[in-house]
Scaffold this motif. Structure first.
Motif, PDB file in Angstrom:
ATOM      1  N   GLN A   7      -6.980   7.382   8.543  1.00 46.23           N
ATOM      2  CA  GLN A   7      -6.932   6.512   7.689  1.00 46.23           C
ATOM      3  C   GLN A   7      -8.246   6.198   6.749  1.00 46.23           C
ATOM      4  O   GLN A   7      -8.390   6.036   5.499  1.00 46.23           O
ATOM      5  N   PRO A  10      -9.537   9.401   3.399  1.00 44.84           N
ATOM      6  CA  PRO A  10      -8.400   9.761   2.545  1.00 44.84           C
ATOM      7  C   PRO A  10      -8.919  11.114   1.871  1.00 44.84           C
ATOM      8  O   PRO A  10     -10.393  11.254   1.577  1.00 44.84           O
ATOM      9  N   ARG A  28      -2.622  12.427  -3.344  1.00 45.76           N
ATOM     10  CA  ARG A  28      -1.410  12.134  -3.346  1.00 45.76           C
ATOM     11  C   ARG A  28      -0.673  12.497  -1.935  1.00 45.76           C
ATOM     12  O   ARG A  28       0.187  11.781  -1.149  1.00 45.76           O
ATOM     13  N   ILE A  31      -1.707  10.342   0.999  1.00 47.19           N
ATOM     14  CA  ILE A  31      -1.121   9.132   1.135  1.00 47.19           C
ATOM     15  C   ILE A  31       0.440   9.188   1.525  1.00 47.19           C
ATOM     16  O   ILE A  31       0.871   8.544   2.634  1.00 47.19           O
ATOM     17  N   GLN A  34       0.292   9.864   5.431  1.00 47.44           N
ATOM     18  CA  GLN A  34       0.121   8.848   6.291  1.00 47.44           C
ATOM     19  C   GLN A  34       1.175   7.746   6.107  1.00 47.44           C
ATOM     20  O   GLN A  34       1.441   7.035   7.315  1.00 47.44           O
ATOM     21  N   LEU A  44      -2.931   1.440   3.736  1.00 45.55           N
ATOM     22  CA  LEU A  44      -3.542   2.619   2.945  1.00 45.55           C
ATOM     23  C   LEU A  44      -4.205   2.013   1.938  1.00 45.55           C
ATOM     24  O   LEU A  44      -5.339   2.691   1.625  1.00 45.55           O
ATOM     25  N   ARG A  45      -3.929   0.794   1.082  1.00 47.96           N
ATOM     26  CA  ARG A  45      -4.568   0.462   0.011  1.00 47.96           C
ATOM     27  C   ARG A  45      -6.019   0.118   0.666  1.00 47.96           C
ATOM     28  O   ARG A  45      -6.986   0.390   0.063  1.00 47.96           O
ATOM     29  N   LEU A  62      -1.209   4.900  -4.954  1.00 44.66           N
ATOM     30  CA  LEU A  62       0.146   4.553  -4.018  1.00 44.66           C
ATOM     31  C   LEU A  62       1.165   4.493  -4.662  1.00 44.66           C
ATOM     32  O   LEU A  62       2.276   5.260  -4.282  1.00 44.66           O
TER      33      LEU A  62
END
Length: 300
Positions: A7, A10, A28, A31, A34, A44-45, A62
């Motif tokens: 995480q 990224p 992308r 994401i 993950q 994630l954010r 996201l």
């Protein structure tokens, strides 16, 4: 397959200024990997923000990566099934809707996200009465703590607020009955009406109103009435400047106008609903709103 340990790194992470950041295919893919490994959108954010991504760019990344998975993708298999949601009767594009004791205007509708802007949902005297009743009971606003199921102070939310009990007064009962008829949703499925006050500079950064199923506190939260499936924000005054309700995923901002309201629904607790939203900072004056959250079952 990527794991949660990835995480903090990224793909394409950068500390560049927001104007120079771009959402790459590699980002992308990271994401999506993950998410398939079990990471929640909120986690994630936060990872993207910690890696130097501007929050608006992170939110858009996201949405781009998770909003439209194919039927064979891991995200599709993990996505919750759609829930029934509140729905105004808009099939014939009416300019007004019958809310029982009041005709409410329809100013704007969107299909994705499902969003409606209403005119004159509240009368001026009702706005004033809500502010007067709420003002002596205001305290620093809290947010739901999804780690525990309780409440907590959140630096992203810099307002004061309070909750009315459902049906607490004739005024509250009348407004709740109007909302139930307007949105075709049982009055008992609504949380208590919350009034919020934002002074100059106060804001609520973009967030989702549903409860993230991946968070440990969510099972405790949803025992009281299931998931949230809709939000109605009613404007009790008109700020001098700023204070709009923003929807970053679709680049929409609803101007706060006294008596008007914005409604949006979300059929699953997932970024694919594109219901990321926030309260933009108040630039001049102050802002008063009343928020009604709607649950899938009776809220107790």
């Amino acid at each position: 397959m990527a794991t949660r340990s990835d995480q903090r790194t990224p793909a394409g992470a950068s500390t560049a200024q927001p104007a120079r950041q771009s959402i790459t295919p590699e980002l992308r893919d990271w994401i999506a990997e993950q998410a398939s490994a079990g990471c929640s959108p909120a986690a994630l954010r936060q990872s993207l923000r910690a890696a130097g991504w501007d929050d608006d760019v992170a939110a858009q990344a996201l949405a781009d990566a998770l909003q439209a998975p194919t039927s064979n993708s891991p995200e599709a298999h993990h996505r919750a099934p759609p829930l029934a949601v509140p729905a105004p009767l808009l099939a014939d594009s009416p300019p007004f809707l019958d809310a029982g004791d009041r005709q409410v205007g329809v100013l704007l509708t969107l299909a994705q996200p499902r969003l409606v802007v209403f005119a004159n949902l509240l009368a001026p005297e009702e706005c004033d009465a809500l502010i007067a009743a709420a003002a002596p009971r205001m305290a620093r606003s809290l947010t739901v703590a999804t780690q525990t199921g309780g409440d907590e102070i959140n630096d992203d939310r810099t307002s004061d607020g309070m909750f009315f009990q459902r049906g607490e007064s004739p005024l509250i009962q009348r407004i709740e009955e109007r909302i139930a008829r307007l949105l075709n949703w049982p009055i008992e499925n609504g949380e208590g009406l919350q009034v919020l006050h934002y002074g100059p500079g106060a804001e609520y950064k973009p967030h989702y109103d549903y409860f993230d199923p991946a968070e440990p506190g969510t099972p405790t939260i949803v025992r009281r009435g299931g998931q949230r499936v809709g939000t109605l924000v009613m404007y009790l005054n008109t700020p001098e400047k700023g204070g709009g309700t923003i929807f970053p995923d679709v680049q929409v901002e609803v101007a706060p106008q006294r008596g008007n309201a914005v409604f949006f629904s979300y059929e699953r607790p997932d970024p694919s609903t594109r219901t990321l939203h926030g309260g933009a900072p108040v630039i001049a004056g102050d802002k008063w709103i009343a928020t009604k959250w709607l649950r899938e079952r009776e809220f107790i």
